[in-house]
Design a protein around this motif. Structure first.
Motif, PDB file in Angstrom:
ATOM      1  N   VAL A 137       0.833  -1.203   0.000  1.00 17.93           N
ATOM      2  CA  VAL A 137       0.000   0.000   0.000  1.00 17.93           C
ATOM      3  C   VAL A 137       0.868   1.254   0.000  1.00 17.93           C
ATOM      4  O   VAL A 137       0.694   2.162  -0.826  1.00 17.93           O
ATOM      5  N   ASN A 138       1.823   1.316   0.926  1.00 13.13           N
ATOM      6  CA  ASN A 138       2.640   2.519   1.062  1.00 13.13           C
ATOM      7  C   ASN A 138       3.594   2.717  -0.120  1.00 13.13           C
ATOM      8  O   ASN A 138       3.899   3.848  -0.489  1.00 13.13           O
ATOM      9  N   VAL A 139       4.039   1.616  -0.701  1.00 10.21           N
ATOM     10  CA  VAL A 139       4.967   1.717  -1.832  1.00 10.21           C
ATOM     11  C   VAL A 139       4.233   2.096  -3.115  1.00 10.21           C
ATOM     12  O   VAL A 139       4.645   3.007  -3.844  1.00 10.21           O
ATOM     13  N   TRP A 140       3.114   1.433  -3.407  1.00 11.71           N
ATOM     14  CA  TRP A 140       2.417   1.701  -4.660  1.00 11.71           C
ATOM     15  C   TRP A 140       1.719   3.056  -4.661  1.00 11.71           C
ATOM     16  O   TRP A 140       1.673   3.736  -5.688  1.00 11.71           O
ATOM     17  N   THR A 141       1.171   3.458  -3.533  1.00 12.02           N
ATOM     18  CA  THR A 141       0.531   4.783  -3.511  1.00 12.02           C
ATOM     19  C   THR A 141       1.566   5.894  -3.693  1.00 12.02           C
ATOM     20  O   THR A 141       1.228   6.987  -4.165  1.00 12.02           O
ATOM     21  N   SER A 142       2.831   5.617  -3.372  1.00 11.47           N
ATOM     22  CA  SER A 142       3.872   6.632  -3.572  1.00 11.47           C
ATOM     23  C   SER A 142       4.122   6.895  -5.054  1.00 11.47           C
ATOM     24  O   SER A 142       4.773   7.885  -5.408  1.00 11.47           O
ATOM     25  N   LEU A 143       3.616   6.041  -5.941  1.00  9.90           N
ATOM     26  CA  LEU A 143       3.750   6.270  -7.380  1.00  9.90           C
ATOM     27  C   LEU A 143       3.009   7.532  -7.807  1.00  9.90           C
ATOM     28  O   LEU A 143       3.325   8.139  -8.838  1.00  9.90           O
ATOM     29  N   VAL A 144       2.038   7.955  -7.018  1.00 11.94           N
ATOM     30  CA  VAL A 144       1.286   9.177  -7.329  1.00 11.94           C
ATOM     31  C   VAL A 144       2.176  10.412  -7.170  1.00 11.94           C
ATOM     32  O   VAL A 144       1.995  11.413  -7.873  1.00 11.94           O
ATOM     33  N   VAL A 145       3.154  10.341  -6.269  1.00  9.65           N
ATOM     34  CA  VAL A 145       3.944  11.519  -5.901  1.00  9.65           C
ATOM     35  C   VAL A 145       4.666  12.156  -7.094  1.00  9.65           C
ATOM     36  O   VAL A 145       4.586  13.377  -7.275  1.00  9.65           O
ATOM     37  N   PRO A 146       5.391  11.388  -7.937  1.00 14.00           N
ATOM     38  CA  PRO A 146       6.076  12.051  -9.056  1.00 14.00           C
ATOM     39  C   PRO A 146       5.149  12.505 -10.182  1.00 14.00           C
ATOM     40  O   PRO A 146       5.579  13.221 -11.085  1.00 14.00           O
ATOM     41  N   ILE A 147       3.869  12.105 -10.139  1.00 13.66           N
ATOM     42  CA  ILE A 147       2.936  12.473 -11.199  1.00 13.66           C
ATOM     43  C   ILE A 147       2.247  13.808 -10.898  1.00 13.66           C
ATOM     44  O   ILE A 147       1.998  14.617 -11.789  1.00 13.66           O
ATOM     45  N   ILE A 148       1.954  14.045  -9.628  1.00 14.67           N
ATOM     46  CA  ILE A 148       1.355  15.330  -9.240  1.00 14.67           C
ATOM     47  C   ILE A 148       2.476  16.350  -9.034  1.00 14.67           C
ATOM     48  O   ILE A 148       3.457  16.065  -8.362  1.00 14.67           O
ATOM     49  N   PRO A 149       2.372  17.541  -9.647  1.00 13.21           N
ATOM     50  CA  PRO A 149       3.485  18.506  -9.599  1.00 13.21           C
ATOM     51  C   PRO A 149       3.774  18.979  -8.180  1.00 13.21           C
ATOM     52  O   PRO A 149       2.865  19.031  -7.354  1.00 13.21           O
ATOM     53  N   PRO A 150       5.091  19.295  -7.931  1.00 10.36           N
ATOM     54  CA  PRO A 150       6.199  19.339  -8.882  1.00 10.36           C
ATOM     55  C   PRO A 150       6.994  18.038  -8.894  1.00 10.36           C
ATOM     56  O   PRO A 150       7.626  17.693  -7.892  1.00 10.36           O
ATOM     57  N   GLY A 151       6.975  17.293 -10.000  1.00 11.49           N
ATOM     58  CA  GLY A 151       7.711  16.040 -10.096  1.00 11.49           C
ATOM     59  C   GLY A 151       9.045  16.239 -10.800  1.00 11.49           C
ATOM     60  O   GLY A 151       9.129  16.902 -11.839  1.00 11.49           O
ATOM     61  N   ILE A 152      10.100  15.659 -10.225  1.00 14.36           N
ATOM     62  CA  ILE A 152      11.436  15.785 -10.814  1.00 14.36           C
ATOM     63  C   ILE A 152      11.486  15.134 -12.196  1.00 14.36           C
ATOM     64  O   ILE A 152      12.189  15.599 -13.098  1.00 14.36           O
ATOM     65  N   ALA A 153      10.704  14.051 -12.380  1.00 15.17           N
ATOM     66  CA  ALA A 153      10.678  13.374 -13.676  1.00 15.17           C
ATOM     67  C   ALA A 153      10.240  14.319 -14.785  1.00 15.17           C
ATOM     68  O   ALA A 153      10.736  14.249 -15.921  1.00 15.17           O
ATOM     69  N   PHE A 154       9.300  15.222 -14.491  1.00 16.59           N
ATOM     70  CA  PHE A 154       8.836  16.184 -15.495  1.00 16.59           C
ATOM     71  C   PHE A 154       9.963  17.128 -15.908  1.00 16.59           C
ATOM     72  O   PHE A 154      10.087  17.502 -17.081  1.00 16.59           O
ATOM     73  N   ILE A 155      10.775  17.539 -14.934  1.00 12.91           N
ATOM     74  CA  ILE A 155      11.881  18.455 -15.231  1.00 12.91           C
ATOM     75  C   ILE A 155      12.906  17.761 -16.124  1.00 12.91           C
ATOM     76  O   ILE A 155      13.392  18.339 -17.110  1.00 12.91           O
ATOM     77  N   LEU A 156      13.237  16.507 -15.803  1.00  9.42           N
ATOM     78  CA  LEU A 156      14.181  15.742 -16.617  1.00  9.42           C
ATOM     79  C   LEU A 156      13.663  15.570 -18.038  1.00  9.42           C
ATOM     80  O   LEU A 156      14.368  15.859 -19.013  1.00  9.42           O
ATOM     81  N   TYR A 157      12.427  15.104 -18.151  1.00 15.87           N
ATOM     82  CA  TYR A 157      11.852  14.843 -19.468  1.00 15.87           C
ATOM     83  C   TYR A 157      11.735  16.137 -20.275  1.00 15.87           C
ATOM     84  O   TYR A 157      12.099  16.183 -21.457  1.00 15.87           O
ATOM     85  N   GLY A 158      11.214  17.191 -19.647  1.00 17.94           N
ATOM     86  CA  GLY A 158      11.037  18.453 -20.342  1.00 17.94           C
ATOM     87  C   GLY A 158      12.344  19.045 -20.827  1.00 17.94           C
ATOM     88  O   GLY A 158      12.403  19.619 -21.923  1.00 17.94           O
TER      89      GLY A 158
END
Length: 428
Positions: A137-158
């Motif tokens: 539960v705690n691990v999979w729900t953390s997948l939401v964190v990089p999707i809702i801004p500000p996500g570091i993945a968005f900065i890398l990709y952009g």
């Protein structure tokens, strides 16, 4: 490139840190090129640290750790309890909502998985939650964190694909909320099966919700200030990161009064240095490896192969998504974004796929690598806190894995889900 890829696989299977795997594989390719100066790998690695756009990454990492040290996490935890504590599997539901709220202040799936497992895990075990389920539960729900801004993945990709980071931030809001709701449904079904009780007897009254909302307003307003600042052209992403640091310090010292200078230097900056070091090491080494991919025209060759297989936008995105999910079994999400964005983004451009739509599907598919065995960093962070076995975690993760894949397919089939918010804020 054959020897480099072979070295990559062997070193990865040996358990070498991914930054060194990428860097050594890239250097091996350079050693096979007699006409290229051997100083180029050093220049490439150093040039990555000089990018103004990527300056936002360490700034947002520091800002996220400041928010945690400032007492934001505890306030958001209380707010999540008021909202969903009355539901079956109350603590697990709190984890899902807390991750959505933490997405607006943290941006790190790994940090969120470790923090929430440490905060909620022991209480879950006391209330009869199976250990594997508590970690999952705690691990999979953390997948939401990089999707809702500000996500570091968005900065890398952009930065790599030259796509508006502001639009990417805005595009993540609705998919992040959809993912949260889907996880809450999975938790509710599992809680009913496991007979897990709510944390409170009845739903919170409207006055209690408003009181809790008022106490958390400074935390909740930050992602909206971020997007407004980017939309209005007031700040660049890097400047927003710097603003976030001062904002977090102000909240911690003046509003919640849970931060002082000693805590800032001994806890916040110490944690931030480790996080930034690992990200920047991967960032530097990936540039060396990616240079070889571009030189060998791998993106062009792969593009031709995929376009010969299908010219359907939907089928192409499904193929790329499942390829990323598969690679996530062995590769870190950050490494995949850095290495494969230059490979797959041109393919999407050829078929005319909306770059924002493609980015969200790409990032979510890659981010799953932190949750999946055998090398998922978020998985290990959660399992280590509760001393759970990988087998227990994997078995309990199946419903979350299936639901996440269904959300990805939904985003592929309905592009509007990723485009409606950025189009409303930034225009078409």
């Amino acid at each position: 490139m054959t020897f480099s890829i072979l070295a990559f696989v062997i070193l990865m299977l040996m358990g070498m840190p991914i930054a060194f795997v990428i860097g050594i594989s890239g250097v091996i390719w350079f050693l096979q090129q007699p006409y290229l100066p051997k100083v180029i790998p050093i220049q490439l690695a150093l040039s990555q640290t000089q990018s103004f756009a990527l300056l936002a990454i360490p700034l947002f990492v520091i800002a996220g750790n400041i928010m945690n040290s400032a007492g934001v996490t505890k306030k958001l935890f209380d707010f999540a309890g008021v909202l969903v504590g009355h539901m079956h599997g109350g603590l697990a539901q709190i984890s899902a909502v807390l991750s959505a709220l933490m997405g607006g202040v943290s941006g790190s799936s790994i940090a969120d998985a470790a923090m929430e497992t440490r905060m909620l895990g022991p209480e879950m075990l006391k209330r009869g939650y199976p250990k594997g389920f508590a970690v999952a539960v705690n691990v999979w729900t953390s997948l939401v964190v990089p999707i809702i801004p500000p996500g570091i993945a968005f900065i890398l990709y952009g930065s790599i694909a030259q796509v508006s980071i502001g639009r990417l931030f805005a595009a993540g809001i609705l998919p992040g909320l959809i993912l949260t709701v889907v996880y809450m449904i999975v938790i509710w079904i599992s809680a009913m099966r496991l007979k897990l009780k709510p944390e409170r007897e009845k739903r919170a009254a409207a006055t209690e919700v408003l009181r809790s909302l008022r106490a958390n307003i400074w935390s909740l307003v930050f992602p909206f200030l971020l997007i407004v600042g980017l939309r209005g052209g007031i700040f660049t992403p890097s400047e927003v990161g710097a603003l976030a640091i001062f904002y977090g310090i102000a909240i911690g010292m003046l509003v919640y009064k849970e931060m002082n200078l000693k805590k800032f230097f001994t806890e916040t900056l110490d944690n931030s240095l480790g996080d930034i070091g690992s990200i920047m090491a991967i960032l530097m080494m990936s540039q060396v490896f990616t240079y070889g991919l571009v030189w060998e025209r791998i993106p062009e060759k792969l593009s031709n192969i995929l376009l010969n297989v299908t010219d359907s936008k939907v089928l192409l995105m499904v193929l790329i998504s499942f390829f990323l999910v598969f690679l996530g079994l062995f590769l870190d999400a950050t490494a995949m974004i850095l290495m494969l964005t230059p490979v797959f983004y041109p393919v999407a451009q050829v078929l005319g796929i909306n770059p924002i739509h493609f980015a969200l599907v790409f990032i979510l598919s890659a981010a799953m690598g932190n949750q999946t065995p055998p090398v998922g960093a978020s998985m290990y962070a959660g399992c280590s806190v509760l001393d759970a076995s990988i087998e227990e975690y994997t078995k309990a993760s199946i419903p979350f894995l299936i639901s996440t894949i269904l959300v990805i397919l939904l985003l592929i089939l309905i592009p509007h889900l990723t485009l409606i918010v950025p189009n409303l804020i930034f225009g078409r």
